[in-house]
Each structure stands twice: as structure tokens, then as C-alpha cells.
Scaffold this motif. Structure first.
Motif, PDB file in Angstrom:
ATOM      1  N   TYR A   1       0.770  -1.248  -0.028  1.00  0.00           N
ATOM      2  CA  TYR A   1      -0.019  -0.036  -0.118  1.00  0.00           C
ATOM      3  C   TYR A   1       0.912   1.116  -0.083  1.00  0.00           C
ATOM      4  O   TYR A   1       1.992   1.044   0.489  1.00  0.00           O
ATOM      5  CB  TYR A   1      -0.802  -0.017   1.267  1.00  0.00           C
TER       6      TYR A   1
ATOM      7  N   PHE B   1       3.837   0.681   2.863  1.00  0.00           N
ATOM      8  CA  PHE B   1       3.697  -0.239   3.733  1.00  0.00           C
ATOM      9  C   PHE B   1       3.544  -1.709   3.028  1.00  0.00           C
ATOM     10  O   PHE B   1       2.608  -1.834   2.098  1.00  0.00           O
ATOM     11  CB  PHE B   1       2.214  -0.181   4.376  1.00  0.00           C
TER      12      PHE B   1
ATOM     13  N   PHE C   1       0.139  -5.126   8.969  1.00  0.00           N
ATOM     14  CA  PHE C   1       1.024  -4.257   8.509  1.00  0.00           C
ATOM     15  C   PHE C   1       2.209  -4.180   9.034  1.00  0.00           C
ATOM     16  O   PHE C   1       2.458  -4.236  10.419  1.00  0.00           O
ATOM     17  CB  PHE C   1       0.406  -2.640   8.442  1.00  0.00           C
ATOM     18  N   GLY C   2       3.168  -3.710   8.391  1.00  0.00           N
ATOM     19  CA  GLY C   2       4.642  -3.309   8.853  1.00  0.00           C
ATOM     20  C   GLY C   2       4.352  -1.812   9.245  1.00  0.00           C
ATOM     21  O   GLY C   2       3.338  -1.254   9.003  1.00  0.00           O
ATOM     22  N   ALA C   3       5.602  -1.194   9.559  1.00  0.00           N
ATOM     23  CA  ALA C   3       5.677   0.216  10.179  1.00  0.00           C
ATOM     24  C   ALA C   3       5.859   1.106   8.896  1.00  0.00           C
ATOM     25  O   ALA C   3       5.516   2.135   9.272  1.00  0.00           O
ATOM     26  CB  ALA C   3       7.023   0.304  11.299  1.00  0.00           C
TER      27      ALA C   3
END
Lengths: 115, 113
Positions: free
Chosen positions: B36, B89, B103-105
């Protein structure tokens, strides 16, 4: 509608106040998700609706958080007795169906600031 | 626990160069991965996705690579443009659930003219 909409876009609340955040998903979308995004972080899952049924609320951080989607379209996320740690962007997403891999379309989010 | 992480928090590139954003995931049971793009004040925007039975998928100027052996995901953007500047992301969908995403950071991509 053309996309997922959320209101209000910004909300400032005093600690202890109740707030209600609204999500209008894309028309006809069965699945609806709420995520919480802290500053500088990725979104974190809160809860999931399939039509009007809340099938997963494992991400809600406390019993002060409550979500509903009574008619299977519009959803409201309510936070009671807000705390400063509730300050974040609350994102709503919807997808057409329920199969794995259905694209989730996100709204612009509601930025909540608790003073 | 389950997590999706990123190697580089910020990536600066020159306009016209190719960009590569990397992501490591920890849940080997995840069956679907997505990239994203999020611009300031907006919600995440879908870029491209890939299922776990694929290694590579191409879109318009973007390619996603999946290496299940080392649990690594990457996003390649060709001919990076100023409009590509945003936070990116990666997200994974653990199999067997209700399509919730982890999600990752995020990685911030800054494109310089």
C-alpha cells in the motif's frame, strides 16, 4: 459512492469524553474493517464485519471500544471515556466479498486527538 | 508473535531512478501479501498484491517479488517520479482468518528532482 468515506475527518476530545466515528463503505461491499494507526506506525486491525455480523473483534484494545454495523452498510466505531493513548488515526476499509485476497479499499481516516 | 517489518525506514532516490523497498515477514502461514502507498493525510492506497503461490507479479511501473524461503517481500518502482513520494507499507494476510491484514511500520520514499 466513489470510495470509502469517513467522518469526521478530525476530532478533538477531552479525556473522558465519548466519541463516535462513522464509516460509509463502498456501496455493496460485504466486508468492513476498522484499523487504528498510531503516528509513524502501520495500521493495526481492530475489528471486522461481514454484513451486519461482527465476526472478529480481537483487535479492540479495551471494552471502551465498541463497533456496530446494524444494517450491513454504515458502521460506527464508538470509544467511551477516551484516554490520551486513544489518539490515533482510525481507518475504515471495505472489500467486495469475503474471499482471501479481496482488495481492501481504505477511507481517508478520522484523526482523533484526546487532550 | 506475528509481525511484518521493514529494513529501511527512509529511502531517498533521484527522479528517474528505480526504487526498491524491502519487507520481512514472520508468519510463514500467510498466503497473501499487499503493498500500500499512503500519502500524508490520506488512507492507504492499494498498489499491488501477490499470493503465496507466486514469486513475482508485475504492474504498471511496479513489481512485487516474494521469497518464501527467507520470508522476504520487495516492491520495485521503475523510473521513480515525484508523485511516488509517500510512505509504503507491506501487509500480510494470515491464512484461515477473516482477511484481516497485518501491516509493517512503513518506509518513507523521498524522490528528489
Amino acid at each position: 459512492g466513489a470510495g470509502v468515506s469517513q467522518s469526521p475527518r478530525y476530532k478533538v476530545a477531552k479525556r473522558g469524553q465519548d466519541v463516535a466515528l462513522r464509516c460509509d463503505p463502498i456501496s455493496g461491499h460485504v466486508s468492513l474493517f476498522w484499523y487504528q494507526q498510531a503516528l509513524g506506525q502501520g495500521p493495526e486491525f481492530l475489528t471486522y464485519f461481514q454484513n451486519e455480523a461482527q465476526l472478529d473483534k480481537s483487535g479492540l484494545p479495551s471494552d471502551r471500544f465498541f463497533a456496530e454495523r446494524p444494517e450491513g452498510s454504515v458502521s460506527t466505531l464508538k470509544i467511551q471515556r477516551t484516554q490520551q493513548e486513544d489518539s490515533a488515526v482510525y481507518l475504515c476499509a471495505s472489500s467486495y466479498g469475503t474471499r482471501s485476497g479481496e482488495t481492501q479499499y481504505f477511507g481517508p481516516g478520522t484523526r482523533l486527538l484526546v487532550l | 508473535g506475528e509481525s511484518v517489518g521493514l529494513h529501511l525506514p527512509t529511502l531517498s532516490v533521484q527522479e528517474g531512478d528505480n526504487s526498491i523497498i524491502n519487507c520481512a515477514y514472520s508468519n510463514s502461514a500467510s498466503d497473501y501479501f499487499i503493498w500500500y502507498k499512503q500519502e500524508s493525510g490520506k488512507g492507504p492506497q492499494f498498489i499491488i498484491d501477490i499470493r503465496s503461490n507466486m514469486d513475482k507479479r508485475q504492474g504498471q511501473r511496479v513489481t512485487v517479488l516474494l521469497n518464501k524461503t527467507v520470508k522476504h517481500l520487495s516492491l520495485q518502482i521503475a523510473a521513480t517520479q515525484p508523485g511516488d513520494s509517500a510512505v509504503y507499507f507491506c501487509a500480510e494476510r494470515p491464512s484461515g482468518g477473516y482477511n484481516k491484514l497485518i501491516f509493517g511500520a512503513g518506509t518513507r520514499l523521498a524522490v528528489h528532482p
